[in-house]
Design a protein around this motif. Structure first.
Motif, short mmCIF file in Angstrom:
data_model
loop_
_atom_site.label_atom_id
_atom_site.label_comp_id
_atom_site.label_asym_id
_atom_site.label_seq_id
_atom_site.Cartn_x
_atom_site.Cartn_y
_atom_site.Cartn_z
N TRP A 46 2.66 3.05 -1.80
CA TRP A 46 3.66 2.65 -0.83
C TRP A 46 4.94 3.46 -1.03
CZ3 TRP A 46 2.55 -0.24 -5.13
CH2 TRP A 46 3.60 -0.58 -5.96
N HIS A 47 5.76 3.43 0.01
CA HIS A 47 7.07 4.10 0.00
C HIS A 47 8.14 3.03 0.16
CE1 HIS A 47 10.31 6.89 0.88
NE2 HIS A 47 10.58 6.15 1.93
N VAL A 48 9.16 3.07 -0.67
CA VAL A 48 10.29 2.15 -0.57
C VAL A 48 11.34 2.82 0.31
CG1 VAL A 48 12.08 0.91 -1.83
CG2 VAL A 48 9.81 1.20 -2.86
N PRO A 49 11.67 2.19 1.45
CA PRO A 49 12.68 2.80 2.33
C PRO A 49 13.98 3.08 1.58
CG PRO A 49 11.60 0.96 3.42
CD PRO A 49 11.14 0.94 1.97
N GLY A 50 14.52 4.28 1.80
CA GLY A 50 15.76 4.68 1.17
C GLY A 50 15.59 5.31 -0.21
N GLU A 51 14.36 5.30 -0.75
CA GLU A 51 14.09 5.91 -2.04
C GLU A 51 13.18 7.12 -1.85
OE1 GLU A 51 12.62 3.26 -5.03
OE2 GLU A 51 14.21 1.81 -4.70
N ALA A 52 13.36 8.12 -2.69
CA ALA A 52 12.52 9.31 -2.62
C ALA A 52 11.15 9.00 -3.22
CB ALA A 52 13.18 10.45 -3.40
N GLY A 53 10.12 9.68 -2.73
CA GLY A 53 8.79 9.59 -3.32
C GLY A 53 8.02 8.35 -2.93
N VAL A 54 6.94 8.13 -3.66
CA VAL A 54 6.04 7.01 -3.42
C VAL A 54 5.80 6.25 -4.72
CG1 VAL A 54 4.88 8.14 -1.47
CG2 VAL A 54 3.99 8.44 -3.78
N ARG A 55 5.21 5.07 -4.61
CA ARG A 55 4.92 4.23 -5.78
C ARG A 55 3.52 3.65 -5.68
NH1 ARG A 55 9.24 3.46 -8.91
NH2 ARG A 55 11.24 3.99 -8.01
#
Length: 70
Positions: A46-55
């Motif tokens: 997933w991607h956290v809006p406002g943060e770079a990259g994925v998790r």
């Protein structure tokens, strides 16, 4: 995302949070972990809006190598 106690209720169980620049890198990291230990495999990314990259999050049993049977 909170870690639930039932997932790590004994020694040797770990929760690994992966942060990567892109989905391909995250999948490669999960595949490498899967070769090292018994893991939950390739999990959703997933991607956290406002943060770079994925998790991603992987559950691992570091007491066992892949393919071992208790």
């Amino acid at each position: 995302m909170e870690i639930e106690a039932q997932h790590i209720n004994e020694p040797g169980l770990a929760v690994l949070d992966i942060a990567a620049a892109d989905e391909e890198t995250a999948r490669a990291a999960m595949a490498g972990l899967q070769q090292q230990w018994a893991t939950s495999g390739i999990t959703p990314i997933w991607h956290v809006p406002g943060e770079a990259g994925v998790r991603a999050r992987v559950y691992a049993d570091v007491r066992r190598c892949p393919g071992t049977v208790d």
